[in-house]
Write an enzyme that holds these catalytic residues in place. Structure first.
Site, mmCIF file in Angstrom:
data_model
loop_
_atom_site.group_PDB
_atom_site.id
_atom_site.type_symbol
_atom_site.label_atom_id
_atom_site.label_comp_id
_atom_site.label_asym_id
_atom_site.label_seq_id
_atom_site.Cartn_x
_atom_site.Cartn_y
_atom_site.Cartn_z
ATOM 1 N N GLY A 1 0.865 -1.232 0.008
ATOM 2 C CA GLY A 1 -0.035 0.064 -0.152
ATOM 3 C C GLY A 1 0.918 1.292 0.104
ATOM 4 O O GLY A 1 0.741 2.166 0.784
ATOM 5 N N SER B 1 1.606 3.570 -2.431
ATOM 6 C CA SER B 1 1.462 4.506 -3.692
ATOM 7 C C SER B 1 0.836 5.854 -2.840
ATOM 8 O O SER B 1 1.049 6.816 -3.379
ATOM 9 C CB SER B 1 0.501 3.954 -4.541
ATOM 10 O OG SER B 1 -0.772 3.609 -4.102
ATOM 11 N N ARG B 2 0.127 5.692 -1.801
ATOM 12 C CA ARG B 2 -0.617 6.948 -1.235
ATOM 13 C C ARG B 2 -0.386 7.140 0.281
ATOM 14 O O ARG B 2 0.046 6.202 0.937
ATOM 15 C CB ARG B 2 -1.965 6.931 -1.727
ATOM 16 C CG ARG B 2 -2.371 6.937 -2.957
ATOM 17 C CD ARG B 2 -3.880 7.023 -3.259
ATOM 18 N NE ARG B 2 -4.367 5.840 -2.856
ATOM 19 C CZ ARG B 2 -5.837 5.823 -2.516
ATOM 20 N NH1 ARG B 2 -6.491 6.753 -2.725
ATOM 21 N NH2 ARG B 2 -6.403 4.709 -2.134
ATOM 22 N N VAL C 1 -2.819 -7.638 -1.684
ATOM 23 C CA VAL C 1 -2.140 -8.358 -0.538
ATOM 24 C C VAL C 1 -3.137 -9.545 -0.063
ATOM 25 O O VAL C 1 -2.833 -10.473 0.505
ATOM 26 C CB VAL C 1 -1.844 -7.510 0.569
ATOM 27 C CG1 VAL C 1 -0.662 -6.399 0.323
ATOM 28 C CG2 VAL C 1 -3.159 -6.550 1.327
ATOM 29 N N SER D 1 -3.296 0.220 14.237
ATOM 30 C CA SER D 1 -3.912 1.460 14.308
ATOM 31 C C SER D 1 -4.333 1.619 15.868
ATOM 32 O O SER D 1 -4.359 0.579 16.619
ATOM 33 C CB SER D 1 -5.200 1.462 13.600
ATOM 34 O OG SER D 1 -6.217 2.239 13.526
ATOM 35 N N TYR E 1 -12.364 -3.448 11.472
ATOM 36 C CA TYR E 1 -11.101 -2.906 11.543
ATOM 37 C C TYR E 1 -10.107 -2.947 12.562
ATOM 38 O O TYR E 1 -8.917 -3.493 12.694
ATOM 39 C CB TYR E 1 -11.144 -1.242 10.993
ATOM 40 C CG TYR E 1 -9.811 -0.526 10.668
ATOM 41 C CD1 TYR E 1 -9.170 -1.028 9.537
ATOM 42 C CD2 TYR E 1 -9.436 0.383 11.450
ATOM 43 C CE1 TYR E 1 -8.033 -0.374 9.151
ATOM 44 C CE2 TYR E 1 -8.003 1.117 11.116
ATOM 45 C CZ TYR E 1 -7.634 0.745 9.969
ATOM 46 O OH TYR E 1 -6.450 1.252 9.478
ATOM 47 N N ALA F 1 -10.845 -5.387 14.788
ATOM 48 C CA ALA F 1 -10.695 -6.778 14.957
ATOM 49 C C ALA F 1 -9.272 -7.161 13.938
ATOM 50 O O ALA F 1 -8.503 -7.939 14.395
ATOM 51 C CB ALA F 1 -11.828 -7.844 14.275
ATOM 52 N N ILE G 1 -4.320 10.501 11.348
ATOM 53 C CA ILE G 1 -3.235 11.173 10.480
ATOM 54 C C ILE G 1 -3.964 11.777 9.513
ATOM 55 O O ILE G 1 -4.712 11.178 8.686
ATOM 56 C CB ILE G 1 -2.282 10.150 10.265
ATOM 57 C CG1 ILE G 1 -1.754 9.365 11.282
ATOM 58 C CG2 ILE G 1 -1.018 10.627 9.452
ATOM 59 C CD1 ILE G 1 -0.904 10.146 12.334
#
Length: 243
Positions: A8, A10-11, A61, A141, A154, A156, A187
């Site tokens: 991940g 790219s951004r 992924v 996170s 998310y 979990a 963020i």
């Protein structure tokens, strides 16, 4: 050729990590992306502007076959290359209250973060063990540490990666491989773009959202030789919101 792979990449936070690793180290940067090729190429361009080297590599992924196929092809094309750093950053959110959550919203979020961690890390782990060196950094996170309402899926997924980080760290420590997790709070990225920043800032002691570059600084340190005695840790980077 010594390489660092960022999934991940790219951004957002992933892109910031790619650029930071390029400027802080000699690593050849592998920028993984799934759909946004233009953003991946932009990140690569910025790496080159910093005097770094790298390439973009496309795979999902969450798809074990896709990961294996893309990475095997890359390894065959670069037999001398050694991936010393893996940053498992790819993740998606599909927020909603659990009582209305679809099976697909649960599965896709868990597959990307948790199975993504397995698919990518498992591909390289034996090579790292033989080489007796490695740095694995898992992006988790605040949701995976304290839980966030509306993000049961998310939370979990990221909570599972926290536990996997602690277990794997103990398995591979003798071979000079460290495994750590970084848990960002709010963020400023595309992913948080639709959140009500003014409201949320009230919860954050430092009174602002973090920047992707600040997260990248921490990841770059953990990916370096300087961090060789830190393993199995979950480091919160959230402006004091939770510790």
């Amino acid at each position: 050729m010594k390489c660092a792979l960022v999934t991940g990449g790219s951004r957002g936070i992933g892109s910031a990590i790619c650029k930071k690793l390029a400027s802080d180290s000699e690593y050849y940067i592998l920028i993984n992306y799934q759909s946004n090729q233009a953003a991946a190429e932009q990140t690569l361009e910025e790496i080159k502007n910093l005097g770094g080297k790298g390439e973009i590599i496309k795979f999902n992924v969450a798809d074990a076959e896709d990961v294996k196929s893309a990475l095997s092809q890359w390894q065959e094309a670069n037999p001398e290359a050694l991936v010393e750093v893996i940053v498992n950053n790819a993740g998606i959110t599909k927020d909603g209250l659990f009582m209305w959550m679809s099976s697909e919203d649960w599965t896709s979020v868990v597959n990307t973060s948790l199975n993504g961690f397995f698919n990518v890390t498992n591909f390289f782990i034996q090579k790292m063990l033989r080489n007796k060196y490695g740095r694995i950094v898992n992006m988790v996170s605040v949701s995976g540490v304290k839980g966030t309402p509306g993000q049961t899926n998310y939370s979990a997924a990221k909570g599972a990666v926290v536990a996997a980080t602690k277990a794997l760290a103990q398995e591979v420590a003798k071979r000079n491989i460290t495994v750590n997790a970084v848990a960002p709070g709010f963020i400023r990225t595309d992913m948080t773009g639709n959140l009500d920043e003014k409201e949320l800032i009230k919860m954050i002691p430092v009174n602002r959202f973090g920047e992707a570059e600040e997260v990248a600084e921490l990841v770059s340190f953990l990916a370096s030789r300087k961090a060789s005695y830190i393993t199995g840790e979950v480091i919160n980077i959230n402006g004091g919101i939770y510790s």
